[in-house]
Design a protein around this motif. Sequence first.
Motif, PDB file in Angstrom:
ATOM      1  N   LEU A 117       0.809  -1.244  -0.168  1.00 27.90           N
ATOM      2  CA  LEU A 117       0.426   0.012  -0.147  1.00 27.90           C
ATOM      3  C   LEU A 117       0.787   1.115   0.070  1.00 27.90           C
ATOM      4  CD1 LEU A 117      -3.230  -1.088   2.580  1.00 27.90           C
ATOM      5  CD2 LEU A 117      -2.629  -1.415  -0.268  1.00 27.90           C
ATOM      6  N   LEU A 118       1.799   1.115  -0.012  1.00 31.29           N
ATOM      7  CA  LEU A 118       2.767   1.916  -0.363  1.00 31.29           C
ATOM      8  C   LEU A 118       3.728   2.707  -1.601  1.00 31.29           C
ATOM      9  CD1 LEU A 118       5.411   1.650   3.218  1.00 31.29           C
ATOM     10  CD2 LEU A 118       3.764   3.605   2.905  1.00 31.29           C
ATOM     11  N   THR A 119       3.347   3.315  -2.194  1.00 32.00           N
ATOM     12  CA  THR A 119       3.500   4.244  -2.928  1.00 32.00           C
ATOM     13  C   THR A 119       5.309   5.257  -3.430  1.00 32.00           C
ATOM     14  OG1 THR A 119       1.879   3.346  -4.510  1.00 32.00           O
ATOM     15  CG2 THR A 119       2.955   5.315  -5.855  1.00 32.00           C
ATOM     16  N   PHE A 120       6.506   4.778  -4.009  1.00 31.88           N
ATOM     17  CA  PHE A 120       7.529   5.385  -3.667  1.00 31.88           C
ATOM     18  C   PHE A 120       7.621   7.287  -4.578  1.00 31.88           C
ATOM     19  CE2 PHE A 120      11.508   7.027  -5.496  1.00 31.88           C
ATOM     20  CZ  PHE A 120      12.268   7.374  -4.413  1.00 31.88           C
ATOM     21  N   LYS A 121       7.286   8.053  -3.919  1.00 33.85           N
ATOM     22  CA  LYS A 121       7.600   9.750  -4.867  1.00 33.85           C
ATOM     23  C   LYS A 121       8.654  10.153  -5.254  1.00 33.85           C
ATOM     24  CE  LYS A 121       4.326  11.123  -5.809  1.00 33.85           C
ATOM     25  NZ  LYS A 121       3.253  11.340  -6.626  1.00 33.85           N
ATOM     26  N   GLU A 122       9.690   9.426  -3.846  1.00 30.24           N
ATOM     27  CA  GLU A 122      10.936  10.771  -3.804  1.00 30.24           C
ATOM     28  C   GLU A 122      11.912  10.330  -2.463  1.00 30.24           C
ATOM     29  OE1 GLU A 122      12.417  15.020  -3.146  1.00 30.24           O
ATOM     30  OE2 GLU A 122      10.692  14.486  -3.803  1.00 30.24           O
ATOM     31  N   LYS A 123      13.076   9.745  -3.098  1.00 31.06           N
ATOM     32  CA  LYS A 123      13.961   9.898  -2.287  1.00 31.06           C
ATOM     33  C   LYS A 123      14.478  10.850  -1.818  1.00 31.06           C
ATOM     34  CE  LYS A 123      18.074   8.144  -2.448  1.00 31.06           C
ATOM     35  NZ  LYS A 123      19.499   7.041  -3.183  1.00 31.06           N
ATOM     36  N   LEU A 124      14.033  11.210  -0.421  1.00 32.17           N
ATOM     37  CA  LEU A 124      14.752  12.259   0.696  1.00 32.17           C
ATOM     38  C   LEU A 124      15.881  12.953   1.369  1.00 32.17           C
ATOM     39  CD1 LEU A 124      11.146  12.596   2.749  1.00 32.17           C
ATOM     40  CD2 LEU A 124      11.663  13.663   0.299  1.00 32.17           C
ATOM     41  N   GLY A 125      16.621  11.288   1.288  1.00 32.19           N
ATOM     42  CA  GLY A 125      17.756  11.072   1.994  1.00 32.19           C
ATOM     43  C   GLY A 125      18.151  10.273   2.071  1.00 32.19           C
ATOM     44  N   GLU A 126      19.873   9.814   2.076  1.00 33.99           N
ATOM     45  CA  GLU A 126      20.501   8.638   2.624  1.00 33.99           C
ATOM     46  C   GLU A 126      21.961   8.677   3.219  1.00 33.99           C
ATOM     47  OE1 GLU A 126      22.233   6.580  -1.043  1.00 33.99           O
ATOM     48  OE2 GLU A 126      21.532   8.683  -1.899  1.00 33.99           O
ATOM     49  N   GLY A 127      21.714   8.086   4.019  1.00 32.46           N
ATOM     50  CA  GLY A 127      22.997   7.850   4.821  1.00 32.46           C
ATOM     51  C   GLY A 127      23.580   6.154   4.774  1.00 32.46           C
ATOM     52  N   GLN A 128      24.400   5.895   6.043  1.00 33.26           N
ATOM     53  CA  GLN A 128      25.386   4.400   6.293  1.00 33.26           C
ATOM     54  C   GLN A 128      24.463   3.641   6.044  1.00 33.26           C
ATOM     55  OE1 GLN A 128      27.897   4.545   9.714  1.00 33.26           O
ATOM     56  NE2 GLN A 128      28.698   2.503   8.738  1.00 33.26           N
ATOM     57  N   PHE A 129      23.184   3.935   7.126  1.00 35.54           N
ATOM     58  CA  PHE A 129      22.856   2.352   7.186  1.00 35.54           C
ATOM     59  C   PHE A 129      21.220   2.305   6.211  1.00 35.54           C
ATOM     60  CE2 PHE A 129      25.262   3.232  11.071  1.00 35.54           C
ATOM     61  CZ  PHE A 129      25.909   2.181  10.946  1.00 35.54           C
ATOM     62  N   GLY A 130      20.391   3.232   6.001  1.00 37.89           N
ATOM     63  CA  GLY A 130      19.339   3.151   5.639  1.00 37.89           C
ATOM     64  C   GLY A 130      19.225   4.876   4.352  1.00 37.89           C
ATOM     65  N   ASP A 176      -5.771  15.661   8.771  1.00 33.30           N
ATOM     66  CA  ASP A 176      -7.895  16.217   8.499  1.00 33.30           C
ATOM     67  C   ASP A 176      -7.565  15.973   6.253  1.00 33.30           C
ATOM     68  OD1 ASP A 176      -9.847  17.603   7.465  1.00 33.30           O
ATOM     69  OD2 ASP A 176      -8.608  19.418   7.469  1.00 33.30           O
ATOM     70  N   VAL A 177      -7.901  14.553   6.208  1.00 40.65           N
ATOM     71  CA  VAL A 177      -7.741  13.930   4.954  1.00 40.65           C
ATOM     72  C   VAL A 177      -9.613  13.372   5.293  1.00 40.65           C
ATOM     73  CG1 VAL A 177      -5.922  13.591   4.868  1.00 40.65           C
ATOM     74  CG2 VAL A 177      -6.877  11.526   5.823  1.00 40.65           C
ATOM     75  N   ILE A 178      -9.568  13.869   3.478  1.00 38.14           N
ATOM     76  CA  ILE A 178     -10.773  12.376   3.126  1.00 38.14           C
ATOM     77  C   ILE A 178     -10.545  11.053   3.165  1.00 38.14           C
ATOM     78  CG2 ILE A 178     -13.074  11.909   1.234  1.00 38.14           C
ATOM     79  CD1 ILE A 178     -11.414  15.191   0.434  1.00 38.14           C
ATOM     80  N   GLU A 179     -11.659  10.348   3.646  1.00 38.64           N
ATOM     81  CA  GLU A 179     -11.323   9.020   3.719  1.00 38.64           C
ATOM     82  C   GLU A 179     -11.104   8.107   2.281  1.00 38.64           C
ATOM     83  OE1 GLU A 179     -14.456   4.892   4.927  1.00 38.64           O
ATOM     84  OE2 GLU A 179     -15.086   6.862   5.192  1.00 38.64           O
ATOM     85  N   ASN A 180      -9.777   6.835   1.975  1.00 38.42           N
ATOM     86  CA  ASN A 180     -10.114   6.498   0.718  1.00 38.42           C
ATOM     87  C   ASN A 180      -8.509   7.320   0.245  1.00 38.42           C
ATOM     88  OD1 ASN A 180     -11.300   4.502   1.953  1.00 38.42           O
ATOM     89  ND2 ASN A 180     -12.911   4.574   0.884  1.00 38.42           N
ATOM     90  N   GLN A 181      -8.573   8.659   0.792  1.00 34.50           N
ATOM     91  CA  GLN A 181      -7.439   9.814   0.844  1.00 34.50           C
ATOM     92  C   GLN A 181      -6.001   8.869   0.147  1.00 34.50           C
ATOM     93  OE1 GLN A 181      -8.129  13.459   0.292  1.00 34.50           O
ATOM     94  NE2 GLN A 181      -6.142  14.415  -0.533  1.00 34.50           N
ATOM     95  N   THR A 182      -4.842   9.295   0.314  1.00 30.72           N
ATOM     96  CA  THR A 182      -3.649   8.506  -0.024  1.00 30.72           C
ATOM     97  C   THR A 182      -3.341   9.598   1.076  1.00 30.72           C
ATOM     98  OG1 THR A 182      -2.702  10.049  -1.663  1.00 30.72           O
ATOM     99  CG2 THR A 182      -3.260   7.451  -1.916  1.00 30.72           C
ATOM    100  N   VAL A 183      -2.423   8.802   1.638  1.00 35.24           N
ATOM    101  CA  VAL A 183      -1.494  10.395   2.871  1.00 35.24           C
ATOM    102  C   VAL A 183      -0.213  10.540   2.296  1.00 35.24           C
ATOM    103  CG1 VAL A 183      -1.010  10.306   5.443  1.00 35.24           C
ATOM    104  CG2 VAL A 183      -3.727  10.098   4.740  1.00 35.24           C
ATOM    105  N   LEU A 184       0.204  11.909   2.479  1.00 37.47           N
ATOM    106  CA  LEU A 184       1.771  11.638   2.326  1.00 37.47           C
ATOM    107  C   LEU A 184       2.442  11.056   3.496  1.00 37.47           C
ATOM    108  CD1 LEU A 184       3.535  12.591  -0.456  1.00 37.47           C
ATOM    109  CD2 LEU A 184       3.772  14.975   1.158  1.00 37.47           C
TER     110      LEU A 184
END
Length: 863
Positions: free
Chosen positions: A563-576, A597-605
Amino acid sequence: MKRETKTPSLSLLLLAGSQRLFCVCRSPLGMSRGQILDEDISASSQWSDSTAAKYGRLDCEEGDGAWCPEIAGEPENMNEFLQIDLRSLHFITLVGTQGRHAGGIGNEFAQTYKIKYSRDGSRWISWRNRQGKEVIEGNRNAYDIVLKDMEPPIIARFVRFMPVIDHSMNVCMRVELYGCEWLDGLVSYNSPLGQQMTLNGQHVHLNDSVYDGAMKGLGQLTDGMCGLDDFTHSHVYNVWPGYDYVGWSNESFPNGYVEIMFEFDRTRNFTTMKVHCNNMFSRRVKTFQKVVCYFRSELDWEATPISFSPVMDDVNPSARFVTVSLYNHMASAIKCQYYFSDIWMMFSEITFQSGDDPTHKVDDSNTRILIGCLVAIIFILVAIIVIILWRQVWQKMLEKVSRRMLDDELTASLSIQSETFTYNNNNSPSSVPSEQESNSTYERIFPLGPDYQEPSRLVRKLPEFSQTSEDTGEFQKRCMGYIWVFHTYYAIAYIHVYFSAASTNTASKSTPASVQEGVPHYAEADIVNLQGVTGGNTYAVSALTMDLLSGKDVAVEEFPRKLLTFKEKLGEGQFGEVHLCEAEGMQDFMDEEFSFDVIENQTVLVAVKMLRADANKNARNDFLKEIKIMSRLKDPNIIRLLAVCMSSDPLCMITEYMENGDLNQFLSRHEPEGMIALLSNAPTVSYSNLHHMATQIASGMKYLSSLNFVHRDLATRNCLVGKNYTIKIADFGMSRNLYSGDYYRIQGRAVLPIRWMSWESILLGKFTTSSDVWAFGVTLWEMLTFCKEQPYSQLSDEQVIENTGEFFRDQRRQIYLPQPPMCPDPVYKLMLSCWNRNTKERPSFQEIHHTLLDYSLNVNKNH
């Protein structure tokens, strides 16, 4: 965001001969700050004189705001470029790009680009990453700075940025290069082709995959990456087994050796050669048995070579550097023959160290005499200072201190040790020594070596600044005033020693704090530091608090990965890594108190912290502890842990993310209300909204401090902005390339936000709620300047560290951040109180929050 040019760090100067082994070579080379002159910047073409090459400087708005090529013809015929001449060879590890913003007028940027480089200006080489990809992802808007690591790094004098143009939009570019001068002077090497090993049916390719020449070039032996102990694994992801090494089998070399020739930019005085070798003898791989090196100074090779045989190691299979003495030979080229000691021989890195004088041999005896004289002069000066101080204050101090010792009153502590805190009858905190002195991490010299024993001892003599007698305090100040002559030179070394050692410890505990009626009281030295998935420390927690948390189960639900959809890589480091994702059905995992404060069945960031599957045991344990800590944080102004993915690798934790991104980028895209914003038609933020956001940050920090949590990296980059100027404090700004310029890097281990750190955090390594208060003052300053520049932008990193010494000496020569133009006097007074030298005189977050609320009410009444 204005990025400050950094002068080379002390570690870079000391480790210049092996600079590629450490991640300190990331300083801006001078496009944004002007060290690169206009005549050294050229281009294939330009729109007009106002978009010429000299205007292609990162974060500058001169001319029409960027370099813009003249675009004509078909895309396949395009060969536009912006060229930079660095005047000498440089080791380039990072590049930054920006579009043409021009105060909101421009909207041109390069979505993708390529890089070509040259060491001599005649032969140009196309850069490719370690997977062979040539095109680099660029900008998505005209104002954000996008930083890209050069993997592999490049060694060049000339660099060309070549926008990929498809005629769907005009392109403009502003650029910066990051790295350091290439001090080895090596311009090419020529070695036999690496070979392939078959191991248990698996092919191990040991070729030089990033070699940038035919017969002459540079590649993996100079890319700064040392191979792992097990040559079948690599630092780099998605590559083949054996990637880090260039290797050969003795079956292909009847003479019993591999010959490599190295050519340099000029005749140099060579002292040593270091060869990083694999020694996995269980796979029939060993370091070389012997090396024979020949030298060429002009046109002819010297008849007499040098020979060296290292000690063979059949016990320890670890990869290692083998150091070969070159005995100050003068040469412009070196040819070395490495003899096999087993079936296979593998190298991952070769570096050369040369003397300062390229034309004359070093006179070692004169050098030793000069060093001896300097040391003698220093000892004489120290002796004179000690005698003067003794005659002036010793007698008086001895009488008073002895009297206090007889009364068991306060004593001066001149060694760094753990303290515990109790409450007296009036419920005011008092300080007493702990029963057992903690082992100071300043004593851990690795990896700098024995040369740094002296600054380590000096740090241990720094006072704790507990409540001391007036004369003793004066004695300490005067002592340190004299010692500061030496302290200035070693201040950076302190930080390297302390934080390099600290980064090797995932947790450190001292004697638990005393408690009264079951209420824990936070002790300054009594903290547990957790290594975050991106390589930086998360919240520091009191050991007692951590013990209380460790006994509780984590009540966080498992979230389906699908249920997770990748949008953007925010950052990275040594372990993850930290990813920005959209989550479906997240409402089912949130309680009513913290629901979105979101509508039901709407995706959440959401933000997803992901631990790499190959992370070590300590990193995995810290990841679980971080989940435990995050699950306990429930405050409207703190990013909340929503769910986890723990059923399989990679382990993930899912946290809130706000739709407007981080506060730094949010404010830098806005202007204060006024005539300038009106004329430029830029989006604005009112002062009342700024004040509202600052109050929320104070509220969130008040909550953290109530739990004895120390954030250690409070800044606008770590505050997220939601609807209606809602603020939530986060902790993953350190992992983002966008903010790499905000951190001072320590040999690839620790990164420190020194421009936000208190003086005692920098000099003594002490992180407390009071040091968070200092950082809050800097964060408030950032907000009121709309994040248009770094704190102390006029100072280099080393000058920022030196300024902390002025706070330590307290002789009124320290530099404070100036009052921002739109900052009211009461708010600037609050900032200054956050930067009070005495930690006990800084306000608490409860007081700060109360002050901001009161000021807001008064302003509303007056309006």
